[in-house]
Design a protein around this motif. Structure first.
Motif, PDB file in Angstrom:
ATOM      1  N   GLY A 529       0.898  -1.476   0.116  1.00  0.00           N
ATOM      2  CA  GLY A 529       0.075  -0.503  -0.124  1.00  0.00           C
ATOM      3  C   GLY A 529       0.738   1.117   0.218  1.00  0.00           C
ATOM      4  O   GLY A 529       0.058   2.450   0.152  1.00  0.00           O
ATOM      5  N   THR A 530       2.043   0.863  -0.154  1.00  0.00           N
ATOM      6  CA  THR A 530       3.115   2.471  -0.460  1.00  0.00           C
ATOM      7  C   THR A 530       2.817   3.112  -1.736  1.00  0.00           C
ATOM      8  O   THR A 530       4.354   3.813  -1.751  1.00  0.00           O
ATOM      9  N   ASN A 531       2.817   1.916  -2.755  1.00  0.00           N
ATOM     10  CA  ASN A 531       3.007   3.152  -4.297  1.00  0.00           C
ATOM     11  C   ASN A 531       2.218   4.049  -4.140  1.00  0.00           C
ATOM     12  O   ASN A 531       0.853   4.343  -3.262  1.00  0.00           O
ATOM     13  N   VAL A 532       2.887   5.137  -4.944  1.00  0.00           N
ATOM     14  CA  VAL A 532       2.021   6.459  -5.432  1.00  0.00           C
ATOM     15  C   VAL A 532       0.282   6.458  -6.280  1.00  0.00           C
ATOM     16  O   VAL A 532       0.068   6.808  -5.988  1.00  0.00           O
ATOM     17  N   PHE A 533       1.031   5.194  -7.421  1.00  0.00           N
ATOM     18  CA  PHE A 533      -0.199   5.354  -7.764  1.00  0.00           C
ATOM     19  C   PHE A 533      -0.342   2.947  -8.365  1.00  0.00           C
ATOM     20  O   PHE A 533      -0.244   2.720  -8.131  1.00  0.00           O
ATOM     21  N   PRO A 534      -2.159   2.980  -8.683  1.00  0.00           N
ATOM     22  CA  PRO A 534      -2.063   1.811  -8.425  1.00  0.00           C
ATOM     23  C   PRO A 534      -1.321   1.112  -9.599  1.00  0.00           C
ATOM     24  O   PRO A 534      -0.469   1.976 -11.136  1.00  0.00           O
ATOM     25  N   ASP A 535      -0.688  -0.002  -9.797  1.00  0.00           N
ATOM     26  CA  ASP A 535       0.060  -0.981 -10.410  1.00  0.00           C
ATOM     27  C   ASP A 535      -0.471  -1.742 -11.238  1.00  0.00           C
ATOM     28  O   ASP A 535      -0.879  -3.218 -11.984  1.00  0.00           O
ATOM     29  N   ASN A 536      -1.477  -1.034 -12.688  1.00  0.00           N
ATOM     30  CA  ASN A 536      -1.217  -0.994 -13.587  1.00  0.00           C
ATOM     31  C   ASN A 536      -1.317   0.074 -14.710  1.00  0.00           C
ATOM     32  O   ASN A 536      -0.855   0.871 -14.280  1.00  0.00           O
ATOM     33  N   ALA A 537      -1.521  -0.871 -15.913  1.00  0.00           N
ATOM     34  CA  ALA A 537      -0.868   0.642 -17.510  1.00  0.00           C
ATOM     35  C   ALA A 537      -1.763   1.271 -17.444  1.00  0.00           C
ATOM     36  O   ALA A 537      -1.070   1.973 -18.092  1.00  0.00           O
ATOM     37  N   ASP A 538      -2.743   1.803 -17.101  1.00  0.00           N
ATOM     38  CA  ASP A 538      -3.439   2.754 -16.928  1.00  0.00           C
ATOM     39  C   ASP A 538      -2.779   3.943 -16.445  1.00  0.00           C
ATOM     40  O   ASP A 538      -3.101   4.849 -16.655  1.00  0.00           O
ATOM     41  N   TYR A 539      -2.705   3.534 -15.467  1.00  0.00           N
ATOM     42  CA  TYR A 539      -1.107   4.587 -15.054  1.00  0.00           C
ATOM     43  C   TYR A 539      -0.084   4.687 -15.112  1.00  0.00           C
ATOM     44  O   TYR A 539       0.804   5.724 -15.050  1.00  0.00           O
ATOM     45  N   TRP A 540       0.501   4.071 -16.090  1.00  0.00           N
ATOM     46  CA  TRP A 540       1.717   3.711 -16.021  1.00  0.00           C
ATOM     47  C   TRP A 540       2.656   4.971 -16.698  1.00  0.00           C
ATOM     48  O   TRP A 540       2.424   5.130 -17.707  1.00  0.00           O
ATOM     49  N   LEU A 541       3.611   5.006 -16.694  1.00  0.00           N
ATOM     50  CA  LEU A 541       4.120   6.814 -17.957  1.00  0.00           C
ATOM     51  C   LEU A 541       4.899   5.489 -18.887  1.00  0.00           C
ATOM     52  O   LEU A 541       5.120   4.600 -19.577  1.00  0.00           O
ATOM     53  N   LEU A 542       3.507   6.243 -19.972  1.00  0.00           N
ATOM     54  CA  LEU A 542       3.298   5.960 -21.667  1.00  0.00           C
ATOM     55  C   LEU A 542       3.143   4.050 -22.055  1.00  0.00           C
ATOM     56  O   LEU A 542       3.706   3.254 -22.490  1.00  0.00           O
ATOM     57  N   GLY A 543       2.578   3.551 -20.786  1.00  0.00           N
ATOM     58  CA  GLY A 543       2.628   2.172 -20.277  1.00  0.00           C
ATOM     59  C   GLY A 543       3.445   1.342 -20.584  1.00  0.00           C
ATOM     60  O   GLY A 543       3.716   0.017 -20.956  1.00  0.00           O
ATOM     61  N   ILE A 544       4.760   1.690 -19.767  1.00  0.00           N
ATOM     62  CA  ILE A 544       5.462   1.487 -19.042  1.00  0.00           C
ATOM     63  C   ILE A 544       5.352   0.343 -18.232  1.00  0.00           C
ATOM     64  O   ILE A 544       5.645   1.492 -17.356  1.00  0.00           O
ATOM     65  N   SER A 545       6.019  -0.630 -18.093  1.00  0.00           N
ATOM     66  CA  SER A 545       5.503  -1.494 -16.685  1.00  0.00           C
ATOM     67  C   SER A 545       6.717  -1.327 -15.894  1.00  0.00           C
ATOM     68  O   SER A 545       7.735  -0.918 -16.374  1.00  0.00           O
ATOM     69  N   PRO A 546       6.616  -1.739 -14.459  1.00  0.00           N
ATOM     70  CA  PRO A 546       8.140  -1.883 -13.993  1.00  0.00           C
ATOM     71  C   PRO A 546       9.404  -2.674 -14.267  1.00  0.00           C
ATOM     72  O   PRO A 546       9.983  -2.329 -13.646  1.00  0.00           O
ATOM     73  N   GLN A 547       8.441  -3.729 -14.074  1.00  0.00           N
ATOM     74  CA  GLN A 547       9.212  -4.933 -14.925  1.00  0.00           C
ATOM     75  C   GLN A 547      10.757  -4.684 -16.450  1.00  0.00           C
ATOM     76  O   GLN A 547      11.215  -4.500 -16.390  1.00  0.00           O
ATOM     77  N   SER A 548       9.463  -3.487 -17.442  1.00  0.00           N
ATOM     78  CA  SER A 548      10.352  -2.911 -18.231  1.00  0.00           C
ATOM     79  C   SER A 548      11.211  -1.978 -17.723  1.00  0.00           C
ATOM     80  O   SER A 548      11.935  -1.782 -18.991  1.00  0.00           O
ATOM     81  N   PHE A 549      10.899  -1.085 -16.968  1.00  0.00           N
ATOM     82  CA  PHE A 549      11.594  -0.023 -16.663  1.00  0.00           C
ATOM     83  C   PHE A 549      13.959  -0.287 -16.750  1.00  0.00           C
ATOM     84  O   PHE A 549      13.758   0.201 -17.415  1.00  0.00           O
ATOM     85  N   GLY A 550      13.664  -0.978 -16.625  1.00  0.00           N
ATOM     86  CA  GLY A 550      15.435  -0.984 -16.675  1.00  0.00           C
ATOM     87  C   GLY A 550      16.008  -0.764 -17.883  1.00  0.00           C
ATOM     88  O   GLY A 550      17.123  -0.482 -17.826  1.00  0.00           O
ATOM     89  N   ALA A 551      15.494  -1.333 -19.166  1.00  0.00           N
ATOM     90  CA  ALA A 551      15.701  -0.768 -20.231  1.00  0.00           C
ATOM     91  C   ALA A 551      15.990   0.685 -20.078  1.00  0.00           C
ATOM     92  O   ALA A 551      16.710   1.540 -20.828  1.00  0.00           O
TER      93      ALA A 551
END
Length: 588
Positions: A529-551
């Motif tokens: 519950g400490t995340n700022v935004f919900p963990d789903n594609a509607d809120y991700w920056l440009l639709g980039i998931s946290p698992q993909s952001f390493g690139a």
């Protein structure tokens, strides 16, 4: 023989083997503790590397991802195997030629900076601790089901075994233990796959069985049959792309590839062979041993989900009268329900198990109107699919016990490698390299063992509170490795102009940006519950998931490192000559 007793015997025998090897291969010097004295045969090192790299995510979780995601899960296959090829071609031989014990030591010497070494230590610890959580989760899952103990008890048992052979033997003990663990895990993975492939297709090789026809179906191919079966309960076609956007698929594949190439606990394995030529041979053999499991995984995933659906829907798939009566469910469902990883809730109180895609609006509306269903009644944790697969298929108890031993071996082998990387970062890089450079070898060896004990205790504690299923946690760890360590290793080998200021700025940029992105959408790992935004594609920056952001983090690392190095003083001449010499081939 009773399954529980047989499992105790098989798992206990493998543990006795690991401990015996650790006693035989006890490390007596820092060289043996960190790099096994640089005397490991390339084939043996390739097998140990494969076991070190194929973690609980590969053995337990990847086929579960494939089972539930279908074609989309190919991103994990492409990313992890492709990354290993990158490591073997672009990093391993050159780092072995450099001749240091650890990745932070290479970074500190290459960039002539204690600060660079310290930042590399921080990056290694953040990535390795995240990664080891998924391994301890795998240990807990395997123990909790097959030994019918609480997950905390399973973790304690796993921690004890790792403590004995990792703390006692160091890299020397871990190397030879991992060879034994590879043999256990590859047999445990392929034997049930052969049995199930024979059952479903009549073909003993599962890799070929995946593309063969199903027995008794008049020439219907397995994947076509699977598409039909899951479509009948509202799921999209197994062979279609359904989960990832094109952008996410590309970025996740890239993050997993370069994250794999930047894994310090795998890179260090190439320091254990006598010569640079042997490092290249080790890379080839490791890829061969890895391929045995990775080419089998798609068949395991597809056959597991097919058998699961046919178990829950023994009659006509997708119709109420075809559903399994809860009171007639097989024994394996009883035992997995006891772990909490398989859950049934009879929403419409008809006594049958309705399993379907209630997130599909059209199918759900039809099922509600025509059948009176009130939501899918079966929840299956994807991490159980490989472990439950032989039980679902009704295979002999000895095969089920073998799978238990294999799952535990996969988790323990990688956990040991990670714990050694954490230990060496603290004792060799931080203590000897920065804080106490004149420490004796004996005291350094003791510090290494003490820091490994502390790392084992921390990993066990965090393993009780994982942020997700094993492969998800591991994907986050790979993203952190991709964004922090891979760029600086590549630039350190192939760019004479890259200096300490650029390396430090790049590592900090990549690590901090990726950690912030993970925090924003997933929160602090162990504080729900400490995340700022919900963990789903509607809120991700440009639709980039946290698992993909390493690139993205890696791209930022490269850009900042190159830019800073261009506006600051170049490296000293002897460093540039060193970089040039590392890239020049030599005999031996």
């Amino acid at each position: 023989m009773d399954l529980k007793l047989l499992t105790f015997i098989v798992v206990g025998a493998t543990f006795a083997l690991y401990i015996g090897i650790a006693i035989w291969a006890r490390a007596s010097s820092t060289s043996e503790f960190y790099v096994a004295g640089k005397g490991v045969n390339p084939i043996a090192n390739g097998m140990a590397t494969a076991a070190d790299w194929m973690s609980a995510a590969s053995f337990i979780s990847m086929a579960g991802l494939i089972a539930f995601m279908g074609f989309d899960a190919s991103v994990y296959l492409m990313g992890w195997t492709g990354g290993y090829v990158l490591m073997a071609m672009l990093l391993a031989p050159y780092l072995r030629k450099f001749g240091k014990f650890t990745v932070p030591e290479f970074i500190g010497d290459r960039f002539y900076s204690r600060t660079a070494r310290l930042v590399a230590i921080i990056c290694l610890l953040v990535m390795s601790i995240t990664y080891v959580v998924g391994q301890m989760r795998g240990v807990g899952i395997a123990f909790s089901r097959f030994l019918e103990v609480d997950i905390a008890v399973g973790l304690a048992a796993g921690m004890t075994i790792v403590f004995i052979y990792a703390v006692l033997g160091g890299m020397k003990g871990i190397t030879y233990t991992q060879i034994a663990q590879y043999v256990v895990l590859i047999f445990a993975y392929t034997v049930p796959a052969v049995f199930i492939s024979l059952q479903l297709t009549g073909m003993p090789l599962p890799q070929i069985g995946l593309g063969s026809t199903v027995v008794g179906t008049d020439g219907v191919y397995l994947l076509d049959k699977l598409n039909q079966v899951i479509a009948d309960i509202g799921f999209p076609a197994y062979t279609d792309r359904n989960t990832f956007s094109t952008l996410n698929m590309v970025l996740l594949t890239l993050a997993l590839m370069i994250g794999t190439a930047g894994l310090p606990h795998v890179i260090i394995r190439f320091f254990t062979v006598p010569r640079v030529r042997d490092a290249r041979k080790s890379a080839f053999w490791a890829l061969f041993f890895i391929a045995l499991l990775y080419t089998t995984a798609p068949a395991v995933g597809a056959m597991a989900i097919y058998n699961l659906v046919k178990t829950v829907q023994p009659g006509e798939v997708g119709h109420p009268e075809g559903s399994l009566l809860h009171e007639e469910r097989p024994r394996w469902m009883h035992t997995w329900e006891a772990t909490g990883l398989l859950e049934f809730k009879d929403h419409n109180e008809d006594g049958r198990i309705q399993y379907y895609n209630d997130k599909n609006p059209e199918f759900s509306a039809m099922a509600t109107e025509e059948y009176g269903w009130q939501g899918s009644e079966l929840r299956v944790d994807r991490d159980i699919m490989v472990l439950a697969n032989p039980e679902i298929a009704g295979l002999p108890n000895w095969v089920i016990a073998l799978v238990a031993a294999g799952g535990i071996a996969a988790a323990l082998s990688t956990a040991a490698g990670l714990l050694l990387a954490i230990s060496s970062a603290i004792s060799h890089d931080l203590l000897k390299g920065i804080i106490m450079p004149k420490i004796s070898e004996k005291r350094e060896l003791m510090a290494g063992r003490i820091s490994m004990v502390a790392a084992i205790l921390l990993a066990g504690y965090l393993g009780l509170n994982p942020p997700g299923f094993a492969a998800e946690v591991v994907a986050l760890a790979f993203g952190l490795a991709a964004s922090s360590l891979f760029p600086v290793l590549m630039l350190g080998i192939f760019s004479k102009r890259m200096n300490s200021a650029g390396a430090i700025a790049g590592m900090l940029t990549g690590l901090i940006s990726t950690l912030l992105y993970i925090f924003i959408y997933k929160g602090w790992f162990f504080l729900p519950g400490t995340n700022v935004f919900p963990d789903n594609a509607d809120y991700w920056l440009l639709g980039i998931s946290p698992q993909s952001f390493g690139a993205i983090g890696a791209a930022l690392n490269f850009a900042v490192a190159i830019a800073v190095s261009r506006v600051t003083a170049p490296p000293p001449a002897h460093i540039q000559e060193l970089v040039e010499s590392v890239r020049v081939p030599r005999a031996g």
